[in-house]
Design an enzyme around this catalytic site. Structure first.
Site, mmCIF file in Angstrom:
data_model
loop_
_atom_site.group_PDB
_atom_site.id
_atom_site.type_symbol
_atom_site.label_atom_id
_atom_site.label_comp_id
_atom_site.label_asym_id
_atom_site.label_seq_id
_atom_site.Cartn_x
_atom_site.Cartn_y
_atom_site.Cartn_z
ATOM 1 N N ARG A 169 0.762 -1.094 0.066
ATOM 2 C CA ARG A 169 0.186 -0.070 -0.173
ATOM 3 C C ARG A 169 0.826 1.361 0.100
ATOM 4 O O ARG A 169 1.809 1.395 0.627
ATOM 5 C CB ARG A 169 -0.969 0.071 1.112
ATOM 6 C CG ARG A 169 -1.783 -1.264 1.093
ATOM 7 C CD ARG A 169 -2.883 -1.275 2.341
ATOM 8 N NE ARG A 169 -3.822 -0.010 2.258
ATOM 9 C CZ ARG A 169 -4.560 0.163 3.269
ATOM 10 N NH1 ARG A 169 -4.748 -0.806 4.274
ATOM 11 N NH2 ARG A 169 -5.327 1.133 3.091
ATOM 12 N N ARG A 227 -13.360 -6.850 4.879
ATOM 13 C CA ARG A 227 -14.656 -5.908 4.345
ATOM 14 C C ARG A 227 -15.382 -6.747 3.012
ATOM 15 O O ARG A 227 -16.445 -6.900 3.006
ATOM 16 C CB ARG A 227 -14.535 -4.418 4.265
ATOM 17 C CG ARG A 227 -14.006 -3.815 5.586
ATOM 18 C CD ARG A 227 -14.459 -2.497 5.525
ATOM 19 N NE ARG A 227 -13.596 -1.640 6.813
ATOM 20 C CZ ARG A 227 -13.748 -1.606 7.855
ATOM 21 N NH1 ARG A 227 -14.819 -2.276 8.383
ATOM 22 N NH2 ARG A 227 -12.825 -0.843 8.675
ATOM 23 N N ASP A 239 -15.120 3.263 3.891
ATOM 24 C CA ASP A 239 -14.866 1.548 4.126
ATOM 25 C C ASP A 239 -16.029 0.926 3.905
ATOM 26 O O ASP A 239 -16.158 -0.194 3.865
ATOM 27 C CB ASP A 239 -14.446 1.584 5.699
ATOM 28 C CG ASP A 239 -13.220 2.271 5.973
ATOM 29 O OD1 ASP A 239 -12.333 2.338 4.962
ATOM 30 O OD2 ASP A 239 -12.837 2.394 6.964
HETATM 31 C C1 S3P Z 1 -9.050 5.484 8.771
HETATM 32 C C2 S3P Z 1 -9.200 6.334 7.822
HETATM 33 C C3 S3P Z 1 -9.307 5.661 6.388
HETATM 34 C C4 S3P Z 1 -10.292 4.438 6.578
HETATM 35 C C5 S3P Z 1 -9.262 3.532 7.359
HETATM 36 C C6 S3P Z 1 -9.141 4.001 8.700
HETATM 37 C C7 S3P Z 1 -8.466 6.067 9.978
HETATM 38 O O1 S3P Z 1 -8.359 5.583 5.574
HETATM 39 O O2 S3P Z 1 -10.234 3.926 5.256
HETATM 40 O O3 S3P Z 1 -10.089 2.145 7.496
HETATM 41 O O4 S3P Z 1 -8.743 5.633 11.119
HETATM 42 O O5 S3P Z 1 -8.054 7.294 9.967
HETATM 43 P P1 S3P Z 1 -8.082 6.853 4.608
HETATM 44 O O6 S3P Z 1 -7.733 8.061 5.475
HETATM 45 O O7 S3P Z 1 -6.886 6.520 3.923
HETATM 46 O O8 S3P Z 1 -9.107 7.129 3.415
#
Ligand code: S3P
Length: 440
Positions: free
Chosen positions: A130, A395, A323
């Site tokens: 990632r 998910r 999500d």
């Molecule tokens: C999260 C932010 C989101 C989300 C992740 C949790 C967090 O990611 O998809 O499951 O706890 O700040 P992004 O900020 O990269 O979109």
């Protein structure tokens, strides 16, 4: 179940059934991570209840233990953290393995950039693929020294002792992880650190900093803080995770005669896009007993089966439901007519490429689903029996499990062990409420 045998865990979900009763899904993952991180950096004790005992938040907890923080629990969702103060962390004896957890890695990159010691962050195959440049780039501008692979991925080798300076960061992606990473580095920076976001993203970091007495200035889409203040330990009641509740919101909406109450769900307005989208599709969701716990809004959600129809999802809602798209795609597959999602290219860099993996699974189940670079077009239809691969994405596994409520035959889902990263006990809770699921 553990990540090491992830390929061998499968779900077999028989068709039909309905969802009924009252249930509380596990604690919010985002708030659980932050409770450990900020509780560790606070002075005094932080007492957490409702903590998510999933592999992701436990990876954060273990990492802070490895840096010398005394943490008791979790026991029935209770965790006690003896905060060591902003400068009390110790060098861990080995690299910190953060498993599947992007939130741990990105937030900790910021927080650890300000320490006096070197530390390396590693993760599993998914996390190691990632993008990490999105945090490394602004942190480097602040003065941090963080090494990545040539592809800008983990392991992250963070060199301690680098003096940080506040920046005014115009964030190119709407990401709460990037925003939080920069703000956490800002705690250690000289001067002021500001982040401007292109669209609102979850603000749990800002709320918790504020709750712990750290001055945070927020105006419109900009948040700023100054280095050098302190955090004080507090009591944190973690609400049930709306991202986990989402599977049941969709399941109960699509399965006829369902009637379900989800208790104590976090209703932070930066997280409730899933409710807005489902309501626009015709879902029956009543928000009851609204209240506030420890700076976060909470409510009980009463959902009943309702006929859904396809919609064009407004791109502004994307970060507020980021999500929940795997299960929203299942809702779209069960809706009358066409659903179109745009502006969601971020889905391609989640735990899996959620656009491609969901489109492949829906097509395998007889649904017309067309992936686009930044979203998907789904024609509502009939779900047939079939096998789908979750690609180790928690998910996606849970989303396809809910699809069985409307399928003509059994749905087999492979590579499901990572459901434990965010929703331990999913199989038990879902089967108690009426899903005909077996974990094998
Ligand atoms: C999260 C932010 C989101 C989300 C992740 C949790 C967090 O990611 O998809 O499951 O706890 O700040 P992004 O900020 O990269 O979109």
């Amino acid at each position: 179940m553990s990540a090491s045998n992830s390929k061998s865990v499968r779900f077999s979900v028989a068709p039909g059934g309905r969802l009924q009763g009252r249930l509380r899904v596990p604690g919010d993952k985002s708030i659980s991570h932050r409770s450990i991180m900020l509780g560790s950096l606070a002075g005094g004790e932080t007492r957490v209840s409702g903590f998510l005992e999933g592999e992701d938040s436990l990876a954060t907890l273990d990492a802070f233990k490895a840096m010398g923080v005394r943490i008791e629990g979790p026991e029935n969702g209770h965790v006690h953290i003896q905060g060591v103060g902003l400068y009390g962390l110790q060098a861990p004896p080995r690299p910190l393995d953060l498993g599947n957890s992007g939130t741990s890695m990105r937030l900790m990159a910021g927080l650890l950039a300000g320490q006096a010691f070197n530390v390396t962050l590693t993760g599993d195959a998914s996390l190691s693929g990632r993008p990490m440049k999105r945090v490394v780039e602004p942190l480097t501008r602040m003065g941090a020294h963080i090494g990545t692979t040539d592809r800008g991925t983990a392991p992250l080798a963070i060199q301690g002792g680098a003096p940080l300076t506040g920046i005014d960061y115009d964030m190119p992606v709407a990401s709460a992880q990037v925003k939080s990473s920069v703000l956490l580095a800002g705690l250690y920076a000289s001067g002021t650190t500001c982040v401007t976001e292109p669209a609102p993203t979850r603000d749990h970091t800002e709320r918790m900093l504020d709750g712990m007495g750290y001055p945070v200035q927020r105006a419109g889409n900009k948040v700023c803080l100054e280095g050098g203040h302190t955090l004080r330990g507090i009591t944190i009641d973690v609400p049930a995770d709306i991202s986990s509740a989402a599977f049941f919101l969709v399941g109960a909406s699509i399965a006829s005669a369902s009637d379900l109450v989800l208790e104590h769900v976090g209703m932070n307005p930066t997280r409730t896009g899933v409710i807005d989208i489902l309501k626009q599709m015709g879902a029956s969701i009543e928000i009851e007993n609204r209240r506030e716990v420890g700076g976060e809004p909470v409510a009980d959600l009463h959902v009943r089966a309702a006929p859904l129809h396809g919609i064009e999802i407004s791109p502004e809602l994307v970060p507020l439901a980021i999500d929940e798209f795997p299960v929203l795609f299942v809702a779209a597959a069960c809706a009358k007519g066409r659903t179109v999602l745009t502006g969601a290219e971020e889905l391609r860099v989640k735990e899996s490429d959620r656009i491609q993996v969901m489109a492949d699974g829906l097509v395998a189940l007889g649904i017309e689903a067309t992936p686009t670079p930044d979203g998907m077009i789904i024609e509502g239809g009939s779900i047939i029996a079939g096998s789908v691969d979750s690609h180790g994405d928690h998910r996606i596994a849970m989303a396809f499990a809910m699809a069985a409520l409307r399928a003509q035959g059994t749905i087999e889902i492979s590579d499901c062990a990572n459901v434990n990263t965010s929703f331990p006990g999913f199989v038990e809770l879902a089967s108690q409420s009426g899903l005909r699921i077996n974990g094998i």
